[in-house]
Design an enzyme around this catalytic site. Structure first.
Site, short mmCIF file in Angstrom:
data_model
loop_
_atom_site.label_atom_id
_atom_site.label_comp_id
_atom_site.label_asym_id
_atom_site.label_seq_id
_atom_site.Cartn_x
_atom_site.Cartn_y
_atom_site.Cartn_z
CG HIS A 1 0.24 -31.17 21.11
ND1 HIS A 1 1.32 -31.88 20.69
CD2 HIS A 1 0.73 -30.14 21.87
CE1 HIS A 1 2.42 -31.33 21.14
NE2 HIS A 1 2.10 -30.27 21.87
CB CYS B 1 2.79 -28.73 19.24
SG CYS B 1 4.26 -28.41 20.22
CG ASN C 1 5.40 -31.49 23.50
OD1 ASN C 1 5.27 -31.76 22.31
ND2 ASN C 1 5.07 -30.32 24.04
O1 UT7 Z 1 3.72 -27.98 23.20
C1 UT7 Z 1 3.65 -26.94 24.14
C2 UT7 Z 1 4.76 -27.08 25.14
N1 UT7 Z 1 4.52 -26.52 26.42
C3 UT7 Z 1 3.65 -26.99 27.32
O2 UT7 Z 1 2.87 -27.87 27.11
C4 UT7 Z 1 3.71 -26.35 28.69
C5 UT7 Z 1 2.40 -26.26 29.40
N2 UT7 Z 1 2.63 -26.07 30.80
C6 UT7 Z 1 2.90 -27.12 31.60
O3 UT7 Z 1 2.85 -28.26 31.18
C7 UT7 Z 1 3.22 -26.84 33.05
O4 UT7 Z 1 3.05 -25.48 33.32
C8 UT7 Z 1 4.66 -27.28 33.41
C9 UT7 Z 1 4.76 -28.81 33.40
C10 UT7 Z 1 5.69 -26.69 32.45
C11 UT7 Z 1 4.99 -26.83 34.81
O5 UT7 Z 1 4.02 -27.28 35.73
P1 UT7 Z 1 3.44 -26.28 36.83
O6 UT7 Z 1 2.51 -27.04 37.68
O7 UT7 Z 1 2.89 -25.09 36.11
O8 UT7 Z 1 4.74 -25.96 37.70
P2 UT7 Z 1 5.35 -24.54 38.09
O9 UT7 Z 1 5.75 -23.77 36.88
O10 UT7 Z 1 4.41 -23.89 39.03
O11 UT7 Z 1 6.67 -24.93 38.87
C12 UT7 Z 1 6.60 -25.35 40.19
C13 UT7 Z 1 7.98 -25.57 40.75
C14 UT7 Z 1 8.92 -24.39 40.60
O12 UT7 Z 1 9.60 -24.29 41.84
P3 UT7 Z 1 9.20 -23.16 42.91
O13 UT7 Z 1 9.41 -21.85 42.21
O14 UT7 Z 1 7.76 -23.42 43.25
O15 UT7 Z 1 10.13 -23.42 44.05
C15 UT7 Z 1 9.92 -24.84 39.54
O16 UT7 Z 1 11.20 -24.26 39.72
O17 UT7 Z 1 8.64 -26.68 40.09
C16 UT7 Z 1 9.98 -26.31 39.76
N3 UT7 Z 1 10.41 -27.07 38.61
C17 UT7 Z 1 10.93 -28.31 38.70
N4 UT7 Z 1 11.22 -29.09 39.77
C18 UT7 Z 1 11.73 -30.32 39.53
C19 UT7 Z 1 10.32 -26.73 37.29
N5 UT7 Z 1 10.80 -27.74 36.53
C20 UT7 Z 1 11.17 -28.72 37.38
C21 UT7 Z 1 11.72 -30.01 37.19
N6 UT7 Z 1 11.99 -30.76 38.28
N7 UT7 Z 1 11.98 -30.52 35.96
#
Ligand code: UT7
Length: 325
Positions: A252, A112, A282
Site C-alpha cells: 500500500h 486502504c 496515498n
Molecule cells: O493509509 C493510511 C493513511 N495514514 C498514514 O499513512 C499516516 C502514517 N503516518 C505518517 O505517515 C506520518 O506520521 C505523517 C507523515 C502523517 C507525519 O510525519 P511525522 O514524522 O510523524 O510528523 P509529526 O506528526 O511528528 O509532525 C511534525 C511536525 C508538527 O509540528 P510540531 O508540532 O513539531 O511543531 C506538525 O504540526 O510537522 C508539522 N506538520 C507539517 N508541517 C509542514 C504536519 N503536517 C505538516 C505539513 N507541512 N503538511
C-alpha cells in the site's frame, strides 16, 4: 481456483504538486518530501465523481481481459469515498458500464486494505460457482477531505484500479490471501462524523468535524509497518514459500518511509519492491490495484514471478495476497 484475467488503472489528469499545496497552506515541498516521499498527486476534475474513476479503470481492465461489460457476472467495489451515501458505488458502476443485472456490492469503510480484502471475497465467491468478477479499488479523497488540515490533506490523491477475476485462464493465479482486523484500534484513523454515533448536524458543519479525519500518524505508522510485513510473511508461509522467494512486493502506497521500514524489516532490496507514491500520493484502496497495473505496464513483472500485495488501513485492517504469474 482464482485467476486474474485483466488489470486496469486510472488517475485523473489534474496534477497537484507539493508547491501547489505550499501556495495554499502552511507547508513546503521539503516537509512533504522528507516525511512522505510524495512529490505530486492527481485530483479529479469538478465533473468527475467516484463512479467515473472506477468506470475508467474498469474499462481498461475489461479491455486487458479481452472482455466487455456484458461478460461480468459480479461487481465488488472497495471505497471509503463513495459516489453517494446510499446506494453503494457498485450500483452506479453496474449502470455506468452497462453490465447485466448482476450482483454488485461495496466493501466500504475498510480503508486502504479494502481492495485486497475484496480480492479475498472474490476468491471465496469463485468457490461457489464459476464467474467473472470485477474487483475495483477507488478513492476520490480530494472531494471529501479538509483542504485546510495540513497534517492530512497533503498525503492523499485520487485514483482507481481494477481487475477481472475468474476461476482460471488469466495471467496470474491468485494463490492465497490473508486478512485480519484489530477493532480495538478504530480510534487511530477515523472520520467519526456522519455515522449513527455522531450524525451530521449544524454543529459538526460549523466546527468542520464533518470532514475532519482523526489520525494518530505515529501509531498508524507503527501498526502499518508491523502488519504489512507480517502479512507478507504469513501469506508466503501459507503457500510453503518465504519472503526470499518473492519477486516483487507491491505494498500500500501511503508513505515512502513506511514502505522503507517494511522493506527493511523483511530484508528486501529496492529491486523487489514497487513504489509509485511519489507520483500519486496515498490513493486509499486504489493504491494496490493501480500500482499492480502500473508495475505490469512498466515491465516490472515477468511470467513465473511470485508477486505479493500487502496493505493496511483504518479498522485497523490488514491483508496480503500472493499472485503467481
Ligand atoms: O493509509 C493510511 C493513511 N495514514 C498514514 O499513512 C499516516 C502514517 N503516518 C505518517 O505517515 C506520518 O506520521 C505523517 C507523515 C502523517 C507525519 O510525519 P511525522 O514524522 O510523524 O510528523 P509529526 O506528526 O511528528 O509532525 C511534525 C511536525 C508538527 O509540528 P510540531 O508540532 O513539531 O511543531 C506538525 O504540526 O510537522 C508539522 N506538520 C507539517 N508541517 C509542514 C504536519 N503536517 C505538516 C505539513 N507541512 N503538511
Amino acid at each position: 481456483m482464482a485467476s486474474i484475467l485483466g488489470f486496469g488503472g486510472y488517475a485523473p489528469e489534474r496534477v497537484m504538486t507539493n508547491d501547489d499545496w505550499a501556495a495554499l497552506i502552511d507547508t513546503s515541498d521539503e516537509w512533504i518530501t522528507t516525511r512522505t516521499g510524495i512529490k505530486k498527486r492527481h485530483f479529479a476534475s469538478d465533473d468527475e465523481a467516484t463512479v467515473d474513476l472506477a468506470g475508467k479503470a474498469s474499462l481498461v481492465a475489461l479491455e486487458d481481459a479481452g472482455l466487455t461489460s456484458e461478460d461480468i457476472d459480479e461487481i465488488i467495489v472497495a471505497t471509503d469515498t463513495p459516489e453517494a451515501y446510499t446506494p453503494d458505488t457498485a450500483s452506479f458502476l453496474q449502470h455506468y458500464l452497462g453490465c447485466r443485472e448482476v450482483p454488485a456490492y461495496d466493501l466500504g469503510g475498510s480503508g486502504c486494505a479494502g481492495f485486497v480484502q475484496a480480492l479475498d471475497v472474490a476468491r471465496a465467491r469463485l468457490l461457489l460457482e464459476p464467474k467473472r468478477i470485477l474487483v475495483v479499488g477507488v478513492e476520490l479523497i480530494s472531494r471529501l477531505m479538509s483542504w485546510e488540515d495540513r497534517s492530512f490533506c497533503v498525503l492523499f490523491g485520487d485514483a482507481a484500479g481494477a481487475v477481472v477475476v475468474a476461476r482460471d485462464g488469466g495471467a496470474a493465479e491468485l494463490v492465497h490471501v490473508v486478512a485480519g482486523t484489530d477493532g480495538s484500534q478504530t480510534d487511530i484513523l477515523t472520520l467519526k462524523t456522519g455515522g449513527t454515533r455522531h450524525p451530521f448536524n449544524a454543529e459538526s458543519l460549523a466546527s468542520g468535524a464533518f470532514n475532519h479525519l482523526d489520525m494518530d500518524g505515529k501509531r498508524v505508522f507503527r501498526e502499518a509497518v508491523h502488519r504489512m510485513s507480517q502479512a507478507v510473511v504469513d501469506v508466503t508461509g501459507h503457500i510453503g514459500k518465504g519472503v526470499a522467494d518473492v519477486d516483487l512486493v507491491i505494498p500500500h502506497q501511503a508513505n515512502k518511509r513506511i514502505i522503507d521500514a517494511v522493506q527493511q524489516k523483511m530484508g528486501v532490496d529496492d529491486s523487489r519492491v514497487f513504489v509509485n507514491v511519489h507520483d500519486y500520493g496515498n490513493t486509499g484502496s486504489a493504491t494496490v490495484p493501480f500500482a499492480l497495473w502500473e508495475a505490469l505496464g512498466k515491465g516490472r513483472i515477468s511470467e513465473g514471478d511470485l508477486v505479493v500485495l500487502t496493505a493496511f488501513g483504518a479498522g485497523f485492517h490488514w491483508a496480503a495476497a500472493a499472485l503467481q504469474f
